[in-house]
Design a protein around this motif. Sequence first.
Motif, short mmCIF file in Angstrom:
data_model
loop_
_atom_site.label_atom_id
_atom_site.label_comp_id
_atom_site.label_asym_id
_atom_site.label_seq_id
_atom_site.Cartn_x
_atom_site.Cartn_y
_atom_site.Cartn_z
N ILE A 165 0.84 -1.21 0.00
CA ILE A 165 0.00 0.00 0.00
C ILE A 165 0.88 1.25 0.00
O ILE A 165 0.66 2.20 -0.77
CB ILE A 165 -0.93 0.02 1.24
N CYS A 166 1.91 1.24 0.86
CA CYS A 166 2.78 2.42 0.96
C CYS A 166 3.50 2.69 -0.36
O CYS A 166 3.65 3.85 -0.78
CB CYS A 166 3.80 2.25 2.08
N CYS A 217 4.06 6.02 -5.26
CA CYS A 217 4.04 6.20 -6.71
C CYS A 217 2.97 7.22 -7.11
O CYS A 217 3.21 8.11 -7.94
CB CYS A 217 3.78 4.89 -7.43
N VAL A 218 1.79 7.07 -6.46
CA VAL A 218 0.70 8.00 -6.78
C VAL A 218 1.14 9.45 -6.52
O VAL A 218 0.99 10.33 -7.36
CB VAL A 218 -0.57 7.67 -5.96
N SER A 219 1.75 9.68 -5.33
CA SER A 219 2.13 11.06 -4.99
C SER A 219 3.20 11.60 -5.94
O SER A 219 3.13 12.74 -6.36
CB SER A 219 2.66 11.20 -3.57
N ALA A 276 5.72 7.89 3.05
CA ALA A 276 5.47 6.46 2.85
C ALA A 276 6.13 5.64 3.95
O ALA A 276 5.53 4.71 4.51
CB ALA A 276 5.99 6.03 1.48
N VAL A 277 7.36 6.01 4.30
CA VAL A 277 8.05 5.26 5.36
C VAL A 277 7.34 5.46 6.69
O VAL A 277 7.11 4.51 7.45
CB VAL A 277 9.53 5.73 5.47
N SER A 306 -6.28 9.71 -0.36
CA SER A 306 -5.65 9.43 -1.65
C SER A 306 -6.70 9.19 -2.73
O SER A 306 -6.64 9.73 -3.83
CB SER A 306 -4.72 8.24 -1.48
N LEU A 307 -7.71 8.37 -2.38
CA LEU A 307 -8.76 8.06 -3.36
C LEU A 307 -9.59 9.30 -3.69
O LEU A 307 -10.02 9.49 -4.81
CB LEU A 307 -9.69 6.96 -2.82
#
Length: 860
Positions: free
Chosen positions: A254-255, A260-262, A277-278, A680-681
């Motif tokens: 998920i992270c 990648c999305v960001s 993410a971390v 995010s969604l």
Amino acid sequence: MNQERPIWQRTRAELLRDLDCSEDGLSSQEAAARLEQHGPNELQSGKQKSIPRIFAEQFADFLVIILILAAIVSAILGDVESTVVILAVITMNAILGTVQTVKASASLDSLKRMSAPTAKVLRDGKVLQIPGREVTVGDVVSLEAGDSVCADGRLLECASLKCAESALTGESLPVEKDLSEIAGDVPLGDRRNMVFSGSFVTYGRAKFLVTAIGMDTEMGKIASLLKNTEEKKTPLQVSLDQFGKKLSIGILVICAVLFCVSVFLRQENLMNAFLFAVALAVAAIPEALSSIVTIVLSFGTQKMARENAIIRKLQAVEGLGSVSVICSDKTGTLTQNKMTVKKLYTGGKIVDASEADFHDPVQEPLLRTALLCSDATVDENGEVGDPTETALVRLGEDYGFDELTTRGKWPRLTEIPFDSDRKLMSTVHQLSGGLVMVTKGAVDVLLDRCIISAEERAEIERVNEEFSSQGLRVLAFACRTVDRAAVSLEDENDLNFLGLIAMMDPPREESKAAVAECIAAGIRPIMITGDHKVTASAIAREIGILTPGTEAVEGGVIESMSDEELREFVPKVSVYARVSPEHKIRIVRAWQDRGCLVAMTGDGVNDAPALKQADIGVAMGITGTEVAKDAAGMVLTDDNFATIVQAVKNGRNVYANIKKAIQFLLSGNTAAILTVLYASLAALPVPFAAVHLLFINLLTDSLPAIALGLEPHSDTVMREKPRPRNEGILTKSFLASVATEGLVIALAVIAAFHIGLASGGAATGSTMAFATLCLSRLFHGFNCKADRPVVFTRAFWNNRYLLGAFVVGALLLSAVLLIPALEPLFQVAQLSAGLVGAIVGLSLGSMAVIQLLKALRPRK
Ligand code: ATP
């Protein structure tokens, strides 16, 4: 020159001279001086980890390392503030972890010391029981079946001694020992006139002169080869670790996707996206599960130790929670083990103990035999030995038949020691002119070996039955002449019957209540005893173990049964009498085959296999042998059945508390992940800064989790049935409630996020989300206290650790929100009073909803 010759080659006189001591042992001053000179009798255990090392190990976690790297990189890129905060939070977390680890291992060490072996030494001419570590060179130590040998030494006396030395030699069969000197150089296993530390006595009795202690012993020489065995993980820890691994992989995926999305879709700053993410991975991965379990288990063991149950293996605490059958010895565990002689039967007459008369020529041989054929001693220092035997010796003392004079007048030459398989004991004495062997033991066994008519036998059996039905323990006595002192087992035949002695061993006062509590908790209590069936039944009925519909049988009846037949048979039986150690193993296995988790008590050497076979082996701390203690998972310092039941209660409570802590951590983490996924969604800004997640996860979350593990124990756990043997913590219903509660908290956080976004933009939004997540999780600690609502009950206030953790967490959060200097460090925006009110309201709201859900949940 003598000093050069090996111990086994020297004569005993030489040795005593060389070590400057005598067969009567050391004086206490001399012993103290030698203890000073030689140091304690201890093997240097594997190196203890130093505190700095434990501290350093806190950083040896994959994610923490990445986080440190990320912090360094962000410092290079000029974002020094994040670096400082991240490093500070990680360091605080490491300090917390170090304190927990040091405390947990200190409590385990103190438990180990409590179950350390003792030794019987001769000091100032008296037998003293002292801790094994205080034994020193020149001490005279006595050994009997079941003792562990605490030092190396040369035998001074030896009665059929056999030692198991497999720890040293690998030889699994016990070695027979004797006194003779041995010429030449022989390997350790052939040094039969010596005993060695690390071995134990399986049979017989002996005295030995200590020649080497601690690291100078043969065991010490190989100790460096012994692996420093680490505490094994408990099944719960293993299953949580496995669960944690799977979960980690999911979270990492998920992270990675979020990263990648960001970066690619939203073109965010690479470093920020990576750090976030971390941080999310650190926050969501429940890396603390297994260590929380260790902490809670080790605190649980301390409580149990204060309540007389010493846990030798952490697994036992977990297992205790799901025990469904307790197989208990009778003598000393359910009864007081305070034997008093009540009746005698000799010369065809029953005599009351108060009328015993050593001057009566009919009674005298029986009473004298009772004294001679006993190892116990009774003097002004108290009683030493088996209570059955102290009762016999006390009978003598009561009527002026002095133990020392009697034993001096008819000295004991040899003996065949008691063992609970044979149920007999014999000693050979010098009697004017000839040798006589006296034997005592279980009535049925002894009668088979006596020369008596059928009528006599029938009469004796009738008397035995009469005594037994009153709950009395009956021993039979016999004698014969022998032509040599070196008797063997075959000589225990053709005996002349002397009489019976019956003694009372009343049930412990607390046994009845403990049995009732067991039954209410869905646990089946079972009595397993070496004693006579009628005696055992009388006692079992009195304390509620033998109930209508269940029966008492002799161990022998199970011999002809197949394992399948036995499995069907065991539920019907509440009392097994005249049981041998092999029967015990089969009974345990049969119950285990039925899916039950079995606790089994034991004290003798022969009990060790059954103690190992049982899920929870319970050894007696007072009367138990060292061998039994070594095989057990739990040792009772008061030998009391009620203590087992109390330990089960503690085990259930500890398990319930661990469950609360896990529920707290997992549901809180779920809330964080759900919020991030939602943002995010919904293409909203990132709801938390990296430091927010680290702050919550590493600081404000650990304390409530530990506090939940230390919730006060309650009696209600004993109103439920035992947890099924293989049921893990992470059941479907458990995970469902984790998800639901996580969702409720996430909804509150998302609402706060939107309010913040609307009133002040991204910075205010993320401050609101962070503060609401932090505060709701602190409130959520109270939700996790119970399956039912607690808000308006006294239970809400009963855990001061949790209240403390809440206060600390709330103060930390307030500091971050309200101290302007901290704002840039923790990336928070200033909030209006209305927004602070919204945070508190939403957090309380999430708690109210979860409490309501608990109230609506159908009761089992
Ligand atoms: P439990 O198994 O409940 O502790 P127990 O003490 O009766 O019961 P054992 O010690 O195995 O079990 O004894 C079995 C039998 O051996 C006793 O019933 C008794 O008849 C006999 N016995 C016990 N102690 C001695 C002894 N010191 N000398 C001779 N016979 C003994």
